[in-house]
Write an enzyme that holds these catalytic residues in place. Structure first.
Site, PDB file in Angstrom:
ATOM      1  N   ALA A 194       0.777  -1.234   0.000  1.00 25.82           N
ATOM      2  CA  ALA A 194       0.000   0.000   0.000  1.00 25.82           C
ATOM      3  C   ALA A 194       0.812   1.289   0.000  1.00 25.82           C
ATOM      4  O   ALA A 194       0.273   2.350  -0.315  1.00 25.82           O
ATOM      5  CB  ALA A 194      -0.943   0.004   1.189  1.00 25.82           C
ATOM      6  N   ALA A 195       2.079   1.240   0.396  1.00 24.88           N
ATOM      7  CA  ALA A 195       2.822   2.503   0.552  1.00 24.88           C
ATOM      8  C   ALA A 195       3.123   3.128  -0.816  1.00 24.88           C
ATOM      9  O   ALA A 195       3.387   2.395  -1.764  1.00 24.88           O
ATOM     10  CB  ALA A 195       4.130   2.245   1.290  1.00 24.88           C
ATOM     11  N   PRO A 196       3.049   4.455  -0.942  1.00 26.79           N
ATOM     12  CA  PRO A 196       2.806   5.464   0.106  1.00 26.79           C
ATOM     13  C   PRO A 196       1.325   5.726   0.409  1.00 26.79           C
ATOM     14  O   PRO A 196       1.030   6.666   1.155  1.00 26.79           O
ATOM     15  CB  PRO A 196       3.460   6.716  -0.490  1.00 26.79           C
ATOM     16  CG  PRO A 196       3.272   6.550  -1.966  1.00 26.79           C
ATOM     17  CD  PRO A 196       3.386   5.068  -2.236  1.00 26.79           C
ATOM     18  N   GLY A 197       0.439   4.926  -0.149  1.00 27.92           N
ATOM     19  CA  GLY A 197      -0.965   5.078   0.244  1.00 27.92           C
ATOM     20  C   GLY A 197      -1.839   5.794  -0.760  1.00 27.92           C
ATOM     21  O   GLY A 197      -2.961   6.188  -0.448  1.00 27.92           O
ATOM     22  N   CYS A 321       2.650  -1.456 -12.644  1.00 26.10           N
ATOM     23  CA  CYS A 321       2.935  -0.367 -13.589  1.00 26.10           C
ATOM     24  C   CYS A 321       4.009  -0.829 -14.586  1.00 26.10           C
ATOM     25  O   CYS A 321       5.085  -0.253 -14.686  1.00 26.10           O
ATOM     26  CB  CYS A 321       3.351   0.911 -12.855  1.00 26.10           C
ATOM     27  SG  CYS A 321       4.768   0.706 -11.777  1.00 26.10           S
TER      28      CYS A 321
HETATM   29  C1  SAM Z   1       3.703  -0.336  -6.497  1.00 27.01           C
HETATM   30  S1  SAM Z   1       4.161   0.099  -4.897  1.00 27.01           S
HETATM   31  C2  SAM Z   1       2.607   0.411  -4.127  1.00 27.01           C
HETATM   32  C3  SAM Z   1       1.980   1.754  -4.445  1.00 27.01           C
HETATM   33  C4  SAM Z   1       0.733   2.004  -3.610  1.00 27.01           C
HETATM   34  N1  SAM Z   1      -0.244   0.945  -3.787  1.00 27.01           N
HETATM   35  C5  SAM Z   1       0.080   3.336  -3.951  1.00 27.01           C
HETATM   36  O1  SAM Z   1      -0.872   3.371  -4.706  1.00 27.01           O
HETATM   37  O2  SAM Z   1       0.528   4.351  -3.409  1.00 27.01           O
HETATM   38  C6  SAM Z   1       4.608  -1.457  -4.198  1.00 27.01           C
HETATM   39  C7  SAM Z   1       4.820  -1.449  -2.696  1.00 27.01           C
HETATM   40  O3  SAM Z   1       5.055  -2.796  -2.283  1.00 27.01           O
HETATM   41  C8  SAM Z   1       5.889  -2.781  -1.157  1.00 27.01           C
HETATM   42  N2  SAM Z   1       6.434  -4.134  -0.984  1.00 27.01           N
HETATM   43  C9  SAM Z   1       7.512  -4.689  -1.576  1.00 27.01           C
HETATM   44  N3  SAM Z   1       7.648  -5.979  -1.180  1.00 27.01           N
HETATM   45  C10 SAM Z   1       6.626  -6.226  -0.331  1.00 27.01           C
HETATM   46  C11 SAM Z   1       6.217  -7.373   0.401  1.00 27.01           C
HETATM   47  N4  SAM Z   1       6.898  -8.521   0.328  1.00 27.01           N
HETATM   48  N5  SAM Z   1       5.118  -7.278   1.166  1.00 27.01           N
HETATM   49  C12 SAM Z   1       4.407  -6.120   1.238  1.00 27.01           C
HETATM   50  N6  SAM Z   1       4.755  -5.003   0.579  1.00 27.01           N
HETATM   51  C13 SAM Z   1       5.843  -5.061  -0.208  1.00 27.01           C
HETATM   52  C14 SAM Z   1       6.892  -1.697  -1.479  1.00 27.01           C
HETATM   53  O4  SAM Z   1       7.468  -1.211  -0.274  1.00 27.01           O
HETATM   54  C15 SAM Z   1       6.013  -0.657  -2.195  1.00 27.01           C
HETATM   55  O5  SAM Z   1       5.583   0.314  -1.279  1.00 27.01           O
END
Ligand code: SAM
Length: 383
Positions: A194-197, A321
């Protein structure tokens, strides 16, 4: 020059280095824009700039000369800056021992580009568009030459900025993904990456409760900060956990009781990011071909991990993406084979400029000025 040196030599992240240098310099805003354009543009078009320069040097220049020649060549090839200004400003930024050399090489470059970048004879598309060979080869092989090159050309432009009505800056295609989850008031939604949300906050605005997970504590902090800023702390529960091993036990609370079910689950998975290269000028030089299959494996594991937590009729949404087959259509095929109970949602196509792609949807960077994005909406229908 310092930012370019650190990106090139120390493998520093372009956005972090640039932000730091801009803070240190306190420039007026139009100079900040120019510095940003020169650092990002030169980083993005590094290979094309080197091709131009290399015709006029006898041996590979050292790191500092290389950076100066690149930024000079970038201005000559890709900006409207008059050549005399580009050359004299670049020479002025050089240490005295390099000035004569930089001046001589850039003058020859300037003569060579008098007819514009199109007048140059480029050895291949990868050099002309400034990408590593593997990215061109992969996307041309998978999307066809015209479509792939149009995507890659589109990602050589600086991204447009889209601001939501609550002030959050988020690419339009990401907003379409959040809308495609279809969260409604009162529902429980899990966002596993979810980060950065960005998507979590948009989904929470529907009135749903969102469990927003991320593996990294510092990144989970970004979700908290964004939720607080947008007044959504009551509806977003931030959890630090690995999406491959969901921490929900059996009663809805983390760790214990009957199985926690969700009405909707979004897996916005880590991916090769080949659809978002506009946004990260150094990313094309950083990603490795082998990462694509490694990420696809991670994506499969994350999707499989969510299945026990899908309630009857729950919607599972997968997004990335990127547009590699391994991370889009092949993931869809794998899900179809492994979970016949996960069926595509019925109804009209999702909002946005999507084209059908397997059972899901794809938008390419040239389609609507957004990031390239893949979206798959499935529903858990146990028989
Ligand atoms: C594509 S970004 C998410 C963007 C977010 N959904 C948004 O709309 O702002 C992918 C995220 O997955 C997290 N991530 C990477 N490996 C992960 C894991 N094993 N479990 C959970 N989160 C993970 C990363 O830290 C990153 O924040």
């Amino acid at each position: 020059m310092e930012a370019l040196r650190r990106i090139d030599e120390d493998d520093a992240f372009a956005n972090l280095v640039l932000a730091k240098e801009l803070d240190r310099l306190s420039l007026p805003s139009r100079d900040r824009r120019l510095v940003t354009e020169l650092v990002y543009g030169t980083t993005r078009m590094r290979r094309a700039c080197d091709h131009l320069v290399d015709r006029f040097v006898l041996e590979p220049p050292g790191a500092q000369a290389r950076a100066l020649l690149r930024v000079g060549a970038y201005q000559l090839l890709f900006t409207g800056i008059p050549p005399y200004a580009a050359i004299s400003a670049t020479v002025a930024a050089a240490p005295p021992r390099l000035r004569g050399f930089v001046n001589a090489v850039l003058r020859r470059c300037s003569d060579a580009v008098r007819g514009g970048a199109d007048a140059i004879s480029w050895p291949d598309d990868a050099t002309r568009l400034s990408y590593p060979d593997w990215i061109i080869d992969l996307l041309v092989g998978e999307l066809g030459r015209a479509t792939a090159l149009a995507s890659l050309e589109a990602m050589n432009q600086a991204p447009s900025v889209t601001t939501r009505d609550d002030g959050y800056i988020q690419d339009l295609a990401s907003q379409w993904v959040a809308v495609a989850v279809g969260a409604r008031s009162g529902e429980r939604v899990l966002d596993t990456c979810a980060a950065p949300g960005g998507k979590a906050t948009l989904m929470a605005r529907s009135g749903a409760t969102v469990v927003a997970m991320d593996r990294y504590t510092h990144r989970a902090g970004l979700i908290r900060a964004n939720a607080a800023r947008l007044g959504l702390t009551d509806r977003i529960e931030v959890v630090v956990a690995d999406a491959q091993r969901l921490p929900f036990g059996t009663d809805g609370a983390v760790g214990t009781g009957t199985v926690a079910r969700f009405d909707r689950v979004l897996v916005d998975a880590p991916c090769s990011g080949l659809g978002a290269l506009r946004r990260r000028p150094d990313a094309r030089w950083r990603i490795e071909a082998a990462a694509v299959e490694r990420l696809a494996e991670l994506q499969r594991e994350m999707l499989a991990a969510t299945v026990p937590f899908l309630g009857d009729g729950a919607r599972l949404v997968y997004s990335v993406c990127t547009m590699t087959r391994a991370e889009t259509i092949a993931i869809d095929q794998w899900l179809r084979d492994r979970y016949p109970n996960l069926e595509p949602v019925a109804g009209p196509p999702p909002e946005g400029a999507w084209r059908p792609w397997g059972r899901g949807w794809l938008v390419l960077p040239q389609d609507a000025g957004t990031d390239g994005m893949f979206l798959l909406q499935l529903e858990w229908n146990p028989t």
